[in-house]
Motif scaffolding. Structure first.
Motif, mmCIF file in Angstrom:
data_model
loop_
_atom_site.group_PDB
_atom_site.id
_atom_site.type_symbol
_atom_site.label_atom_id
_atom_site.label_comp_id
_atom_site.label_asym_id
_atom_site.label_seq_id
_atom_site.Cartn_x
_atom_site.Cartn_y
_atom_site.Cartn_z
ATOM 1 N N PRO A 50 0.829 -1.208 0.000
ATOM 2 C CA PRO A 50 0.000 0.000 0.000
ATOM 3 C C PRO A 50 0.862 1.255 0.000
ATOM 4 N N ALA A 51 0.401 2.288 -0.700
ATOM 5 C CA ALA A 51 1.155 3.540 -0.776
ATOM 6 C C ALA A 51 1.404 4.129 0.605
ATOM 7 N N ALA A 52 0.425 3.989 1.505
ATOM 8 C CA ALA A 52 0.574 4.563 2.846
ATOM 9 C C ALA A 52 1.764 3.952 3.582
ATOM 10 N N GLU A 53 1.996 2.659 3.375
ATOM 11 C CA GLU A 53 3.136 1.996 4.028
ATOM 12 C C GLU A 53 4.455 2.475 3.426
ATOM 13 N N ILE A 54 4.479 2.632 2.111
ATOM 14 C CA ILE A 54 5.693 3.092 1.440
ATOM 15 C C ILE A 54 6.046 4.503 1.900
ATOM 16 N N VAL A 55 5.052 5.381 1.907
ATOM 17 C CA VAL A 55 5.273 6.770 2.311
ATOM 18 C C VAL A 55 5.720 6.841 3.767
ATOM 19 N N ALA A 56 5.132 6.008 4.621
ATOM 20 C CA ALA A 56 5.492 6.004 6.039
ATOM 21 C C ALA A 56 6.940 5.578 6.259
ATOM 22 N N ASP A 57 7.481 4.789 5.323
ATOM 23 C CA ASP A 57 8.885 4.383 5.407
ATOM 24 C C ASP A 57 9.840 5.518 5.025
ATOM 25 N N LEU A 58 9.309 6.525 4.337
ATOM 26 C CA LEU A 58 10.170 7.567 3.769
ATOM 27 C C LEU A 58 10.030 8.941 4.405
ATOM 28 N N LEU A 59 8.876 9.192 5.027
ATOM 29 C CA LEU A 59 8.615 10.532 5.547
ATOM 30 C C LEU A 59 8.168 10.501 7.005
ATOM 31 N N PRO A 60 8.334 11.613 7.726
ATOM 32 C CA PRO A 60 7.814 11.708 9.098
ATOM 33 C C PRO A 60 6.301 11.536 9.113
ATOM 34 N N ALA A 61 5.780 11.014 10.212
ATOM 35 C CA ALA A 61 4.352 10.699 10.310
ATOM 36 C C ALA A 61 3.444 11.878 9.980
ATOM 37 N N GLY A 62 3.847 13.077 10.366
ATOM 38 C CA GLY A 62 3.007 14.247 10.134
ATOM 39 C C GLY A 62 2.829 14.604 8.674
ATOM 40 N N ARG A 63 3.719 14.143 7.821
ATOM 41 C CA ARG A 63 3.641 14.465 6.395
ATOM 42 C C ARG A 63 2.969 13.361 5.584
ATOM 43 N N VAL A 64 2.717 12.217 6.214
ATOM 44 C CA VAL A 64 2.218 11.057 5.472
ATOM 45 C C VAL A 64 0.864 11.274 4.800
ATOM 46 N N PRO A 65 -0.180 11.762 5.511
ATOM 47 C CA PRO A 65 -1.498 11.876 4.855
ATOM 48 C C PRO A 65 -1.469 12.706 3.577
ATOM 49 N N GLU A 66 -0.826 13.873 3.627
ATOM 50 C CA GLU A 66 -0.782 14.733 2.446
ATOM 51 C C GLU A 66 0.041 14.109 1.329
ATOM 52 N N ALA A 67 1.134 13.434 1.705
ATOM 53 C CA ALA A 67 1.995 12.805 0.703
ATOM 54 C C ALA A 67 1.312 11.616 0.047
ATOM 55 N N VAL A 68 0.516 10.863 0.801
ATOM 56 C CA VAL A 68 -0.247 9.740 0.238
ATOM 57 C C VAL A 68 -1.280 10.260 -0.752
ATOM 58 N N ALA A 69 -1.956 11.338 -0.381
ATOM 59 C CA ALA A 69 -2.942 11.930 -1.291
ATOM 60 C C ALA A 69 -2.285 12.394 -2.578
ATOM 61 N N ARG A 70 -1.058 12.898 -2.470
ATOM 62 C CA ARG A 70 -0.346 13.392 -3.654
ATOM 63 C C ARG A 70 0.017 12.260 -4.610
ATOM 64 N N ILE A 71 0.556 11.155 -4.094
ATOM 65 C CA ILE A 71 0.928 10.066 -4.987
ATOM 66 C C ILE A 71 -0.314 9.427 -5.607
ATOM 67 N N GLU A 72 -1.395 9.357 -4.863
ATOM 68 C CA GLU A 72 -2.624 8.805 -5.446
ATOM 69 C C GLU A 72 -3.103 9.688 -6.588
ATOM 70 N N HIS A 73 -3.049 11.001 -6.399
ATOM 71 C CA HIS A 73 -3.469 11.925 -7.456
ATOM 72 C C HIS A 73 -2.603 11.744 -8.706
ATOM 73 N N LEU A 74 -1.286 11.660 -8.506
ATOM 74 C CA LEU A 74 -0.380 11.483 -9.641
ATOM 75 C C LEU A 74 -0.689 10.198 -10.402
ATOM 76 N N GLU A 75 -0.915 9.111 -9.682
ATOM 77 C CA GLU A 75 -1.140 7.822 -10.339
ATOM 78 C C GLU A 75 -2.498 7.758 -11.035
ATOM 79 N N VAL A 76 -3.530 8.321 -10.421
ATOM 80 C CA VAL A 76 -4.850 8.335 -11.058
ATOM 81 C C VAL A 76 -4.802 9.147 -12.353
ATOM 82 N N GLU A 77 -4.080 10.269 -12.318
ATOM 83 C CA GLU A 77 -3.977 11.125 -13.498
ATOM 84 C C GLU A 77 -3.148 10.487 -14.608
ATOM 85 N N ASP A 78 -2.353 9.470 -14.274
ATOM 86 C CA ASP A 78 -1.420 8.877 -15.228
ATOM 87 C C ASP A 78 -1.940 7.581 -15.864
#
Length: 215
Positions: A50-78
């Motif tokens: 899941p993207a949320a797990e990948i993002v959590a491995d790379l970023l601080p917890a406080g940035r995860v929700p917004e970063a997950v939303a961003r990657i989902e947007h990029l992938e849906v648009e692609d």
């Protein structure tokens, strides 16, 4: 080889469809946007998680929700032009009654539906990251799919291309079929290994499905 089952459970990316180029493009762009170094990014397993797990491995917890939303947007648009059904997928799914199969993916429902739609696949039962608390390699996604279909987990066959998904299928007590679409055969532990779904055919017989695996 013949297998009798009550339900067939399919991973999506790498099993039913190919979106690898889209995934690489989007995650590479995302990593640059969030200042992830190439070394840190290279150490993270992307496929089958899941993207949320990948993002959590790379970023601080406080940035995860917004970063997950961003990657989902990029992938849906692609998805347009970047997602195709893999060999054998459409023919196999068309041979199955709608109540006898499900898609079980680590992607969010929004992304999974976008990719399936682009590939021309319609499913009655979809288990996505939104539906579970623990993703593959935990068996929860596959057990939930069996529950939704109303079948005994031991009477399900899992089709997967990733080690994490195959581990989840085995943990759920299901028969596993591995596809060598993204990993080499020696990297995959399964009851059966095939190149892709073109090696698999199925026929509904009463309340069960007779599966034939070539090779």
């Amino acid at each position: 080889m013949k297998i009798t089952a009550d339900a067939l459970l399919f991973d999506n990316d790498g099993t039913l469809i190919s979106s690898l180029e889209s995934v690489r493009r989007c995650w590479t762009r995302w990593a640059k946007e969030y200042g992830i170094t190439e070394q840190a990014f290279a150490e993270i397993q992307l496929h089958g998680r899941p993207a949320a797990e990948i993002v959590a491995d790379l970023l601080p917890a406080g940035r995860v929700p917004e970063a997950v939303a961003r990657i989902e947007h990029l992938e849906v648009e692609d998805v347009a032009g970047g997602v195709v059904a893999l060999p054998g997928t459409l023919a196999l799914l068309e041979s199955l009654p709608a109540e006898r199969w499900a898609v079980v993916t680590s992607a969010t429902r929004r992304l999974a539906e976008a990719r399936l739609d682009e590939a021309g696949i319609r499913t009655k039962t979809l288990i996505a990251a939104d539906d579970i608390s623990r993703g593959k390699p935990d068996p929860e996604p596959f057990l939930l799919a069996a529950e939704r279909l109303g079948v005994d987990p031991a009477r399900c066959v899992v089709f997967e291309d990733a080690p994490a998904g195959l581990t989840a299928g085995r943990a759920a007590g299901m028969v596993t079929v591995a596809l060598t679409t993204t990993h080499r055969a020696e990297e995959l532990s399964a009851d059966v290994v095939v190149p892709d779904l073109s090696a698999v055919s199925a026929q509904a017989t009463g309340g069960a499905v007779e599966i034939t695996v070539a090779g």
